[in-house]
Design a protein around this motif. Structure first.
Motif, PDB file in Angstrom:
ATOM      1  N   ASP A 153       0.870  -1.194   0.000  1.00  0.00           N
ATOM      2  CA  ASP A 153       0.000   0.000   0.000  1.00  0.00           C
ATOM      3  C   ASP A 153       0.897   1.232   0.000  1.00  0.00           C
ATOM      4  OD1 ASP A 153      -1.796   2.049   0.357  1.00  0.00           O
ATOM      5  OD2 ASP A 153      -3.043   0.939   1.784  1.00  0.00           O
ATOM      6  N   ILE A 154       1.364   1.583  -1.188  1.00  0.00           N
ATOM      7  CA  ILE A 154       2.321   2.684  -1.355  1.00  0.00           C
ATOM      8  C   ILE A 154       1.692   3.740  -2.271  1.00  0.00           C
ATOM      9  CG2 ILE A 154       3.490   1.391  -3.210  1.00  0.00           C
ATOM     10  CD1 ILE A 154       6.093   2.802  -2.499  1.00  0.00           C
ATOM     11  N   THR A 155       1.669   4.969  -1.802  1.00  0.00           N
ATOM     12  CA  THR A 155       1.223   6.084  -2.641  1.00  0.00           C
ATOM     13  C   THR A 155       2.390   7.051  -2.774  1.00  0.00           C
ATOM     14  OG1 THR A 155       0.367   7.231  -0.695  1.00  0.00           O
ATOM     15  CG2 THR A 155      -1.209   5.894  -1.948  1.00  0.00           C
ATOM     16  N   SER A 156       2.235   8.032  -3.660  1.00  0.00           N
ATOM     17  CA  SER A 156       3.351   8.958  -3.859  1.00  0.00           C
ATOM     18  C   SER A 156       2.857  10.290  -4.402  1.00  0.00           C
ATOM     19  CB  SER A 156       4.359   8.350  -4.829  1.00  0.00           C
ATOM     20  OG  SER A 156       3.724   8.155  -6.077  1.00  0.00           O
ATOM     21  N   GLU A 157       3.723  11.249  -4.261  1.00  0.00           N
ATOM     22  CA  GLU A 157       3.403  12.603  -4.756  1.00  0.00           C
ATOM     23  C   GLU A 157       4.618  13.156  -5.490  1.00  0.00           C
ATOM     24  OE1 GLU A 157       3.254  14.452  -0.797  1.00  0.00           O
ATOM     25  OE2 GLU A 157       5.201  15.400  -1.200  1.00  0.00           O
ATOM     26  N   THR A 158       4.361  14.113  -6.371  1.00  0.00           N
ATOM     27  CA  THR A 158       5.436  15.000  -6.795  1.00  0.00           C
ATOM     28  C   THR A 158       4.954  16.428  -6.572  1.00  0.00           C
ATOM     29  OG1 THR A 158       7.081  15.484  -8.507  1.00  0.00           O
ATOM     30  CG2 THR A 158       4.810  15.147  -9.260  1.00  0.00           C
ATOM     31  N   CYS A 159       5.801  17.393  -6.857  1.00  0.00           N
ATOM     32  CA  CYS A 159       5.482  18.794  -6.558  1.00  0.00           C
ATOM     33  C   CYS A 159       5.680  19.616  -7.831  1.00  0.00           C
ATOM     34  CB  CYS A 159       6.421  19.344  -5.479  1.00  0.00           C
ATOM     35  SG  CYS A 159       6.611  18.278  -4.045  1.00  0.00           S
ATOM     36  N   PRO A 160       5.030  20.767  -7.923  1.00  0.00           N
ATOM     37  CA  PRO A 160       5.161  21.579  -9.148  1.00  0.00           C
ATOM     38  C   PRO A 160       6.615  21.861  -9.530  1.00  0.00           C
ATOM     39  CG  PRO A 160       3.367  22.439  -7.820  1.00  0.00           C
ATOM     40  CD  PRO A 160       4.029  21.350  -7.001  1.00  0.00           C
ATOM     41  N   HIS A 161       7.492  22.062  -8.547  1.00  0.00           N
ATOM     42  CA  HIS A 161       8.865  22.437  -8.927  1.00  0.00           C
ATOM     43  C   HIS A 161       9.607  21.307  -9.631  1.00  0.00           C
ATOM     44  CE1 HIS A 161       8.650  21.725  -4.512  1.00  0.00           C
ATOM     45  NE2 HIS A 161       9.729  20.999  -4.657  1.00  0.00           N
ATOM     46  N   TYR A 162       9.256  20.050  -9.354  1.00  0.00           N
ATOM     47  CA  TYR A 162       9.915  18.951 -10.069  1.00  0.00           C
ATOM     48  C   TYR A 162       9.341  18.768 -11.471  1.00  0.00           C
ATOM     49  CZ  TYR A 162      11.538  18.026  -5.379  1.00  0.00           C
ATOM     50  OH  TYR A 162      12.085  18.172  -4.136  1.00  0.00           O
ATOM     51  N   LEU A 163       8.108  19.195 -11.651  1.00  0.00           N
ATOM     52  CA  LEU A 163       7.476  19.077 -12.974  1.00  0.00           C
ATOM     53  C   LEU A 163       7.878  20.237 -13.895  1.00  0.00           C
ATOM     54  CD1 LEU A 163       3.850  18.134 -11.812  1.00  0.00           C
ATOM     55  CD2 LEU A 163       5.456  16.612 -12.997  1.00  0.00           C
ATOM     56  N   MET A 164       8.147  21.399 -13.284  1.00  0.00           N
ATOM     57  CA  MET A 164       8.214  22.621 -14.099  1.00  0.00           C
ATOM     58  C   MET A 164       9.589  23.282 -14.155  1.00  0.00           C
ATOM     59  SD  MET A 164       4.540  24.236 -13.072  1.00  0.00           S
ATOM     60  CE  MET A 164       3.096  23.162 -13.030  1.00  0.00           C
ATOM     61  N   MET A 165      10.529  22.799 -13.358  1.00  0.00           N
ATOM     62  CA  MET A 165      11.884  23.373 -13.425  1.00  0.00           C
ATOM     63  C   MET A 165      12.889  22.243 -13.596  1.00  0.00           C
ATOM     64  SD  MET A 165      11.956  26.524 -10.728  1.00  0.00           S
ATOM     65  CE  MET A 165      11.183  25.707  -9.364  1.00  0.00           C
ATOM     66  N   ASP A 166      14.087  22.582 -14.033  1.00  0.00           N
ATOM     67  CA  ASP A 166      15.128  21.570 -14.170  1.00  0.00           C
ATOM     68  C   ASP A 166      16.504  22.225 -14.049  1.00  0.00           C
ATOM     69  OD1 ASP A 166      16.046  22.358 -16.911  1.00  0.00           O
ATOM     70  OD2 ASP A 166      13.990  21.789 -17.412  1.00  0.00           O
ATOM     71  N   THR A 167      17.555  21.428 -14.257  1.00  0.00           N
ATOM     72  CA  THR A 167      18.921  21.886 -13.974  1.00  0.00           C
ATOM     73  C   THR A 167      19.300  23.178 -14.707  1.00  0.00           C
ATOM     74  OG1 THR A 167      19.553  20.222 -15.608  1.00  0.00           O
ATOM     75  CG2 THR A 167      20.013  19.705 -13.321  1.00  0.00           C
ATOM     76  N   ARG A 168      18.645  23.436 -15.836  1.00  0.00           N
ATOM     77  CA  ARG A 168      18.987  24.658 -16.572  1.00  0.00           C
ATOM     78  C   ARG A 168      18.650  25.918 -15.776  1.00  0.00           C
ATOM     79  NH1 ARG A 168      15.713  22.685 -21.758  1.00  0.00           N
ATOM     80  NH2 ARG A 168      14.373  22.150 -20.007  1.00  0.00           N
ATOM     81  N   ASP A 169      17.744  25.791 -14.794  1.00  0.00           N
ATOM     82  CA  ASP A 169      17.314  26.973 -14.047  1.00  0.00           C
ATOM     83  C   ASP A 169      18.284  27.386 -12.934  1.00  0.00           C
ATOM     84  OD1 ASP A 169      14.723  27.412 -15.387  1.00  0.00           O
ATOM     85  OD2 ASP A 169      14.250  25.437 -14.574  1.00  0.00           O
ATOM     86  N   TYR A 170      19.225  26.492 -12.593  1.00  0.00           N
ATOM     87  CA  TYR A 170      20.140  26.837 -11.499  1.00  0.00           C
ATOM     88  C   TYR A 170      20.996  28.056 -11.842  1.00  0.00           C
ATOM     89  CZ  TYR A 170      19.090  22.545  -8.876  1.00  0.00           C
ATOM     90  OH  TYR A 170      18.464  21.560  -8.153  1.00  0.00           O
TER      91      TYR A 170
END
Ligand code: DOR
Ligand code: ZN
Length: 482
Positions: free
Chosen positions: A258-275
Motif C-alpha cells: 500500500d504505497i502512494t506517492s506525490e510530486t510537486c510543481p517544482h519537479y514538474l516545471m523546473m530543471d537543472t537549466r534553471d540553477y
C-alpha cells in the motif's frame, strides 16, 4: 424543503471523471443537493458562478508551517491563509518544528496553535524517528493524521532512523492503518558524498545534486517498500524528484504494497537549466533534476504511478535562502499558494486534463488518508470544501503578494499563470472570496482526524517476536476505531 445556507448556480462541477453544468446547495457545512438549478432548495444566499468551475478543493498532504519554533519563517495563521488563497482547504503539516511533533505533549501544543489560527482544515503528522519509537502508539491515540519518517536529513536535522528502528516503527503503526510519509533519501549516502564534495572545494549550486544523486531515492524507496511489505504498513513517498525512483514504486505497487506517492510543481516545471539564474533559491530536498526527469514525472502523473500533487511548502526567509555557498542556504520555498495556479496553467496547456488535476489534487489524497468521499468529492453528504476557479483568468506570480509574508521568495516569481482560484469554501464557509482572504475565518479550521475513517490495514508479517506489542496496539486500535 429545508432552506440552504448557500446555493451556487451556473457553474461547472468537476470530478475526476466528468465536468457537468450543475448547481450545488450547502447547509451546515455539507453539500445537500447537486443538480438542476430548478431542483435546488430555497437559500439564504445565492452565488452566481457563471464562467467558473467548481472543484473539490485541493488537499495538500505536505506543508511545513514552522510553528512552534521557527515563527520568523511562518505561523499557522500565515500558512493557512496562504492555503486558503491557493484554493487548498486541507493541509497535512510536517513535524520538523521545534519541538518536533514527537510526543503527545508536542502534539497537544501544536494542535492548540493550529486550532487558534487555522483558516483551513488540517492534519498533524507525528514524527517517526530513532528515539521516539516508544511514542508512536500514544501519538496515534492523540489523532495524528499519519507519521513522517525522515530517511534523510533536511531542515531541522532530525536524526534519520536506522533500518532497524524503522522496521519496528512500521510494525507498531501498521495495526492503526495510519500512513507513514517518507522523506525517501538515504542519509548515509548523502553524508558521505557531501564530505567528498566539500573536500574537493565544491560550493556551487549543482554540487547539491551531486550530493544527492537519484540513487539515494531509489535506495530509500526500495528499502522502505520492503519494510512496508513485511509489516503491512501503509507508506507514502513524498516529493518524488527522479525518473529512476518510479521503477521501485511501480514494482512495489505490483507486489501489493500500500504505497502512494506525490510530486510537486517544482519537479514538474523546473530543471537543472534553471540553477544558472536562480542559484540557491532553487535549493530543495530532494533536488530539482534534469529535464528528462520532469518529462518522466509528467508521464507518471498521467498514468497514475504518481498518485498526487503536493507542495512541500517550505518557507525560509530570503536571507536564509540566498547564499553563495550552496551548503549554507536553507532548502525549500513556499508553495501552497502557487500550486493551483501553476497546475491550472498546465491544464490550459493541455499537459493534464482538468479531471486529472482533480484526481491528483483532491481525490487521491482523500482516498489515501481515508477521508474520501467526505473530502475530495462534491457529492451529497460531503463537506462543502469547494474551490471556484476561473480557468481564463491570468496573473503574474508576484512573491510580494504571497500570504507567507515572512518567507516570500519563490523561484516561480514572475511566472505567467492562467487559471486562478477566486473563491475558497471550507465546509461551506468562505475563507477566500473574490481573491480576498476572509479574516473572520481565522481559527475556523478543524483537525481532520475527527472525520477520519481509515480502513483496517492488511497486516503481513508472520514474525511473533513483537507479537505482544502488536497485540497491545491492536487492542488500542479497537478503541480508536469503535
Ligand atoms: O527542501 C526541503 N525543505 N525539503 C524538505 O524535505 C524539508 C523542507 C523544510 O522543512 O525546509
Ligand atoms: Zn517537506
Amino acid at each position: 424543503m429545508t432552506q440552504a445556507d448557500l446555493v451556487i448556480i451556473n457553474g461547472s462541477v468537476v470530478s475526476h471523471e466528468a465536468t457537468q453544468k450543475a448547481a450545488i446547495a450547502i447547509r451546515d457545512g455539507k453539500i445537500i443537493a447537486v443538480g438542476e438549478e430548478s431542483s435546488m432548495p430555497p437559500a439564504k444566499e445565492v452565488l452566481d458562478a457563471k464562467g467558473l468551475h467548481l472543484l473539490p478543493a485541493a488537499i495538500d498532504v505536505h506543508v511545513h508551517f514552522r510553528q512552534p519554533g521557527y515563527t520568523h519563517k511562518e505561523t499557522w495563521e500565515s500558512g493557512t491563509a496562504a492555503a486558503a488563497m491557493g484554493g487548498v482547504t486541507t493541509v497535512f503539516e510536517m513535524p520538523n518544528t521545534n519541538p518536533p511533533t514527537a510526543t503527545p505533549e508536542a502534539f497537544a501544543e501544536k494542535l492548540k496553535l493550529a486550532e487558534q489560527q487555522a483558516y483551513v482544515d488540517f492534519g498533524l503528522y507525528g514524527l517517526m524517528a530513532e528515539d521516539n519509537v516508544d511514542q508512536l502508539e500514544a501519538l496515534a491515540g492523540c489523532g495524528v493524521i499519519g507519521f513522517k519518517c525522515f530517511m534523510g536529513n533536511t531542515f531541522g536535522n532530525l536524526p534519520s532512523p536506522s533500518t532497524g528502528a524503522m522496521l519496528e516503527a512500521f510494525e507498531r503503526v501498521a495495526p492503526y492503518g495510519l500512513r507513514t510519509s517518507l522523506h525517501a533519501e538515504t542519509a548515509s549516502i548523502m553524508a558521505w558524498r557531501y564530505e567528498r564534495l566539500r573536500a574537493a572545494g565544491r560550493n556551487d549550486a549543482l554540487a547539491h545534486i551531486a550530493a544527492r544523486p537519484d540513487v539515494v531515492a531509489v535506495e530509500a524507496v526500495s528499502r522502505a517498500a520492503i519494510l512496508a511489505e513485511w509489516t503491512g504498513a501503509r507508506i507514502h513517498v513524498l516529493h518524488v524528484s527522479s525518473a529512476a525512483e518510479l521503477r521501485p514504486m511501480r514494482e512495489a505497487k505490483q507486489r501489493g504494497v500500500d504505497i502512494t506517492s506525490e510530486t510537486c510543481p517544482h519537479y514538474l516545471m523546473m530543471d537543472t537549466r534553471d540553477y544558472a539564474s536562480l542559484g540557491s533559491l532553487m535549493r530543495v530536498n530532494p533536488p530539482i533534476r534534469e529535464a528528462s526527469d520532469s518529462e518522466s514525472l509528467w508521464e507518471a502523473v498521467r498514468d497514475g504511478t504518481l498518485d498526487m500533487i503536493a507542495t512541500d511548502h517550505a518557507p525560509h526567509t530570503p536571507s536564509e535562502q540566498h547564499n553563495e555557498v550552496i551548503w549554507e542556504a536553507d532548502c525549500g520555498f513556499p508553495g501552497v499558494e502557487t500550486q493551483m495556479p501553476l497546475m491550472l496553467t498546465a491544464v490550459n496547456k493541455e499537459q493534464i486534463t482538468l479531471q486529472e488535476y482533480v484526481r491528483i489534487s483532491a481525490v487521491a489524497p482523500a482516498k489515501a488518508w481515508g477521508l474520501y468521499p467526505r473530502k475530495g468529492s462534491l457529492t451529497i453528504g460531503a463537506d462543502a470544501d469547494i474551490t471556484l476557479v476561473d480557468l481564463a483568468r491570468q496573473e503574474v506570480i508576484d512573491q510580494e503578494s504571497l500570504h507567507s509574508y515572512r518567507a516570500r521568495a519563490t523561484p516561480f516569481h514572475g511566472w505567467n499563470v492562467k487559471g486562478l482560484p477566486v473563491h475558497t469554501l471550507v465546509r461551506g464557509r468562505f475563507v477566500m472570496r473574490d481573491r480576498k482572504l476572509q479574516s473572520d475565518a481565522k481559527g475556523s479550521g478543524l483537525s481532520v482526524k475527527r472525520v477520519q475513517q481509515m480502513p483496517i490495514a492488511q497486516l503481513a508479517n508472520s514474525d511473533k517476536t513483537l507479537a505482544a506489542e502488536v497485540a497491545k496496539v491492536a487492542a488500542k486500535r479497537e478503541v480508536l476505531t469503535s
